[in-house]
Design a protein around this motif. Structure first.
Motif, PDB file in Angstrom:
ATOM      1  N   ILE A  44      -8.716 -48.498 -12.230  1.00  0.00           N
ATOM      2  CA  ILE A  44      -7.716 -48.888 -11.507  1.00  0.00           C
ATOM      3  C   ILE A  44      -7.809 -50.430 -11.231  1.00  0.00           C
ATOM      4  CG2 ILE A  44      -7.411 -46.719 -10.102  1.00  0.00           C
ATOM      5  CD1 ILE A  44      -8.811 -48.123  -7.949  1.00  0.00           C
ATOM      6  N   PRO A  45      -6.561 -51.148 -11.117  1.00  0.00           N
ATOM      7  CA  PRO A  45      -6.690 -52.682 -11.128  1.00  0.00           C
ATOM      8  C   PRO A  45      -7.428 -53.112  -9.648  1.00  0.00           C
ATOM      9  CG  PRO A  45      -4.379 -51.725 -10.402  1.00  0.00           C
ATOM     10  CD  PRO A  45      -5.378 -50.640 -11.056  1.00  0.00           C
ATOM     11  N   ALA A  46      -8.195 -54.055  -9.700  1.00  0.00           N
ATOM     12  CA  ALA A  46      -8.592 -54.496  -8.643  1.00  0.00           C
ATOM     13  C   ALA A  46      -7.901 -55.575  -7.788  1.00  0.00           C
ATOM     14  CB  ALA A  46     -10.002 -55.343  -8.922  1.00  0.00           C
ATOM     15  N   GLY A  47      -8.049 -55.813  -6.550  1.00  0.00           N
ATOM     16  CA  GLY A  47      -7.234 -56.593  -5.743  1.00  0.00           C
ATOM     17  C   GLY A  47      -5.743 -55.961  -5.282  1.00  0.00           C
ATOM     18  N   VAL A  48      -5.354 -54.858  -5.643  1.00  0.00           N
ATOM     19  CA  VAL A  48      -4.192 -54.301  -5.214  1.00  0.00           C
ATOM     20  C   VAL A  48      -4.380 -52.876  -4.439  1.00  0.00           C
ATOM     21  CG1 VAL A  48      -2.658 -55.423  -7.015  1.00  0.00           C
ATOM     22  CG2 VAL A  48      -3.666 -53.047  -7.389  1.00  0.00           C
ATOM     23  N   LYS A  49      -3.336 -52.659  -3.815  1.00  0.00           N
ATOM     24  CA  LYS A  49      -3.551 -51.169  -3.048  1.00  0.00           C
ATOM     25  C   LYS A  49      -2.703 -50.227  -4.114  1.00  0.00           C
ATOM     26  CE  LYS A  49      -1.541 -51.062   0.836  1.00  0.00           C
ATOM     27  NZ  LYS A  49      -0.532 -51.133   2.262  1.00  0.00           N
ATOM     28  N   VAL A  50      -3.572 -49.192  -4.283  1.00  0.00           N
ATOM     29  CA  VAL A  50      -3.216 -47.888  -5.227  1.00  0.00           C
ATOM     30  C   VAL A  50      -2.995 -46.569  -4.506  1.00  0.00           C
ATOM     31  CG1 VAL A  50      -4.188 -49.224  -6.974  1.00  0.00           C
ATOM     32  CG2 VAL A  50      -5.304 -47.547  -6.226  1.00  0.00           C
ATOM     33  N   LYS A  51      -2.287 -46.065  -5.001  1.00  0.00           N
ATOM     34  CA  LYS A  51      -2.145 -44.455  -4.519  1.00  0.00           C
ATOM     35  C   LYS A  51      -2.569 -43.624  -5.523  1.00  0.00           C
ATOM     36  CE  LYS A  51       2.737 -45.443  -3.080  1.00  0.00           C
ATOM     37  NZ  LYS A  51       4.176 -44.936  -3.198  1.00  0.00           N
ATOM     38  N   LEU A  52      -3.413 -42.783  -5.049  1.00  0.00           N
ATOM     39  CA  LEU A  52      -3.990 -41.534  -5.691  1.00  0.00           C
ATOM     40  C   LEU A  52      -3.509 -40.323  -5.353  1.00  0.00           C
ATOM     41  CD1 LEU A  52      -7.839 -42.370  -5.115  1.00  0.00           C
ATOM     42  CD2 LEU A  52      -6.424 -42.968  -7.019  1.00  0.00           C
ATOM     43  N   LEU A  53      -2.862 -39.733  -6.394  1.00  0.00           N
ATOM     44  CA  LEU A  53      -2.175 -38.336  -6.172  1.00  0.00           C
ATOM     45  C   LEU A  53      -3.220 -37.484  -6.723  1.00  0.00           C
ATOM     46  CD1 LEU A  53       0.088 -36.493  -5.495  1.00  0.00           C
ATOM     47  CD2 LEU A  53       0.884 -36.652  -7.944  1.00  0.00           C
ATOM     48  N   VAL A  54      -3.805 -36.507  -5.955  1.00  0.00           N
ATOM     49  CA  VAL A  54      -4.901 -35.682  -6.067  1.00  0.00           C
ATOM     50  C   VAL A  54      -4.308 -34.268  -6.107  1.00  0.00           C
ATOM     51  CG1 VAL A  54      -7.207 -34.708  -5.528  1.00  0.00           C
ATOM     52  CG2 VAL A  54      -6.453 -37.126  -4.786  1.00  0.00           C
ATOM     53  N   LYS A  55      -4.463 -33.392  -7.340  1.00  0.00           N
ATOM     54  CA  LYS A  55      -3.736 -32.417  -7.378  1.00  0.00           C
ATOM     55  C   LYS A  55      -4.770 -31.138  -7.805  1.00  0.00           C
ATOM     56  CE  LYS A  55       0.284 -33.771 -10.072  1.00  0.00           C
ATOM     57  NZ  LYS A  55       1.235 -33.646 -11.077  1.00  0.00           N
ATOM     58  N   ASN A  56      -4.736 -30.133  -6.867  1.00  0.00           N
ATOM     59  CA  ASN A  56      -5.760 -29.110  -6.695  1.00  0.00           C
ATOM     60  C   ASN A  56      -5.217 -28.105  -7.817  1.00  0.00           C
ATOM     61  OD1 ASN A  56      -7.791 -27.269  -6.431  1.00  0.00           O
ATOM     62  ND2 ASN A  56      -7.782 -27.321  -4.134  1.00  0.00           N
ATOM     63  N   GLU A  57      -5.743 -27.672  -8.849  1.00  0.00           N
ATOM     64  CA  GLU A  57      -5.253 -26.688  -9.606  1.00  0.00           C
ATOM     65  C   GLU A  57      -6.084 -25.361  -9.309  1.00  0.00           C
ATOM     66  OE1 GLU A  57      -4.598 -27.997 -13.298  1.00  0.00           O
ATOM     67  OE2 GLU A  57      -2.971 -29.004 -13.009  1.00  0.00           O
ATOM     68  N   ASP A  58      -7.134 -25.368  -8.752  1.00  0.00           N
ATOM     69  CA  ASP A  58      -7.972 -24.328  -8.270  1.00  0.00           C
ATOM     70  C   ASP A  58      -7.273 -23.369  -7.200  1.00  0.00           C
ATOM     71  OD1 ASP A  58      -9.908 -25.163 -10.354  1.00  0.00           O
ATOM     72  OD2 ASP A  58     -11.408 -26.025  -8.762  1.00  0.00           O
ATOM     73  N   PRO A  59      -8.119 -22.111  -7.447  1.00  0.00           N
ATOM     74  CA  PRO A  59      -7.446 -21.239  -6.453  1.00  0.00           C
ATOM     75  C   PRO A  59      -8.290 -21.367  -4.908  1.00  0.00           C
ATOM     76  CG  PRO A  59      -9.071 -20.137  -7.800  1.00  0.00           C
ATOM     77  CD  PRO A  59      -8.822 -21.344  -8.342  1.00  0.00           C
ATOM     78  N   THR A  60      -9.195 -22.264  -4.770  1.00  0.00           N
ATOM     79  CA  THR A  60      -9.859 -22.681  -3.668  1.00  0.00           C
ATOM     80  C   THR A  60      -9.631 -24.134  -3.437  1.00  0.00           C
ATOM     81  OG1 THR A  60     -11.881 -23.121  -4.876  1.00  0.00           O
ATOM     82  CG2 THR A  60     -11.727 -20.851  -4.216  1.00  0.00           C
ATOM     83  N   PRO A  61      -9.759 -24.259  -1.912  1.00  0.00           N
ATOM     84  CA  PRO A  61      -9.651 -25.680  -1.523  1.00  0.00           C
ATOM     85  C   PRO A  61     -10.796 -26.642  -1.957  1.00  0.00           C
ATOM     86  CG  PRO A  61     -10.356 -24.325   0.326  1.00  0.00           C
ATOM     87  CD  PRO A  61     -10.300 -23.549  -0.854  1.00  0.00           C
ATOM     88  N   GLU A  62     -10.569 -27.965  -2.070  1.00  0.00           N
ATOM     89  CA  GLU A  62     -11.643 -28.771  -2.389  1.00  0.00           C
ATOM     90  C   GLU A  62     -11.179 -30.046  -1.558  1.00  0.00           C
ATOM     91  OE1 GLU A  62     -14.509 -30.058  -2.976  1.00  0.00           O
ATOM     92  OE2 GLU A  62     -14.520 -28.811  -4.863  1.00  0.00           O
ATOM     93  N   GLU A  63     -12.064 -30.897  -1.384  1.00  0.00           N
ATOM     94  CA  GLU A  63     -11.993 -32.235  -0.728  1.00  0.00           C
ATOM     95  C   GLU A  63     -12.416 -33.448  -1.463  1.00  0.00           C
ATOM     96  OE1 GLU A  63     -13.173 -32.999   3.961  1.00  0.00           O
ATOM     97  OE2 GLU A  63     -14.868 -32.715   2.593  1.00  0.00           O
ATOM     98  N   PHE A  64     -11.513 -34.417  -1.190  1.00  0.00           N
ATOM     99  CA  PHE A  64     -11.611 -35.690  -1.957  1.00  0.00           C
ATOM    100  C   PHE A  64     -12.263 -36.491  -0.818  1.00  0.00           C
ATOM    101  CE2 PHE A  64     -10.644 -40.118  -2.304  1.00  0.00           C
ATOM    102  CZ  PHE A  64     -10.850 -40.258  -3.616  1.00  0.00           C
ATOM    103  N   GLU A  65     -13.676 -36.757  -1.162  1.00  0.00           N
ATOM    104  CA  GLU A  65     -14.249 -37.407  -0.055  1.00  0.00           C
ATOM    105  C   GLU A  65     -15.059 -38.962  -0.947  1.00  0.00           C
ATOM    106  OE1 GLU A  65     -17.701 -37.079   3.273  1.00  0.00           O
ATOM    107  OE2 GLU A  65     -16.741 -35.356   2.544  1.00  0.00           O
ATOM    108  N   SER A  66     -15.039 -39.897  -0.187  1.00  0.00           N
ATOM    109  CA  SER A  66     -15.849 -40.962  -0.445  1.00  0.00           C
ATOM    110  C   SER A  66     -16.348 -41.765   0.611  1.00  0.00           C
ATOM    111  CB  SER A  66     -14.966 -41.994  -1.488  1.00  0.00           C
ATOM    112  OG  SER A  66     -15.506 -43.079  -1.812  1.00  0.00           O
ATOM    113  N   THR A  67     -17.810 -42.145   0.660  1.00  0.00           N
ATOM    114  CA  THR A  67     -18.244 -42.729   1.828  1.00  0.00           C
ATOM    115  C   THR A  67     -18.050 -44.378   1.793  1.00  0.00           C
ATOM    116  OG1 THR A  67     -20.366 -42.875   0.704  1.00  0.00           O
ATOM    117  CG2 THR A  67     -20.044 -41.208   2.366  1.00  0.00           C
TER     118      THR A  67
END
Length: 111
Positions: A44-67
């Motif tokens: 991704i480009p540094a220095g700009v705000k970006v949008k991450l579209l996270v699509k879950n194609e699995d049949p179970t929930p998942e979490e997007f996590e980053s410390t």
């Protein structure tokens, strides 16, 4: 009094019309499939705000996590979420799926 209000209104309209239009924040897509993020490394480009579209194609929930990014959001099965990050300094920012830590891992690389 009405002339003064009209003058201020016109001045404000002129200022707003001359302001540069803000470009849409860039958007990138991450897909969760078989308990893995695809792509596992996303530039991704540094220095700009970006949008991450996270699509879950699995049949179970998942979490997007980053410390490092201070983000934690559940993605229900078959759905998508939008995560806003940045502006980020150049560098690598790891993320993971908290429900499948051993396989759902990835990195954002800001350049």
């Amino acid at each position: 009094m009405h002339r003064r209000t009209a003058f201020i209104s016109l001045a404000l309209l002129g200022f707003l019309a001359s302001a540069p239009a803000r470009a849409e924040d860039p958007q990138f897509t991450l897909v969760i499939r078989d308990h893995r993020f695809t792509p596992a490394e996303l530039q991704i480009p540094a220095g700009v705000k970006v949008k991450l579209l996270v699509k879950n194609e699995d049949p179970t929930p998942e979490e997007f996590e980053s410390t490092k990014l201070h983000r934690e959001k559940v993605v229900p099965p078959g759905q998508e979420i939008l995560v806003i990050v940045g502006p980020l300094d150049a560098g690598t920012y790891e993320f993971f799926g908290d429900f499948h830590k051993e396989s759902a891992q990835g990195k954002l690389i800001a350049k």
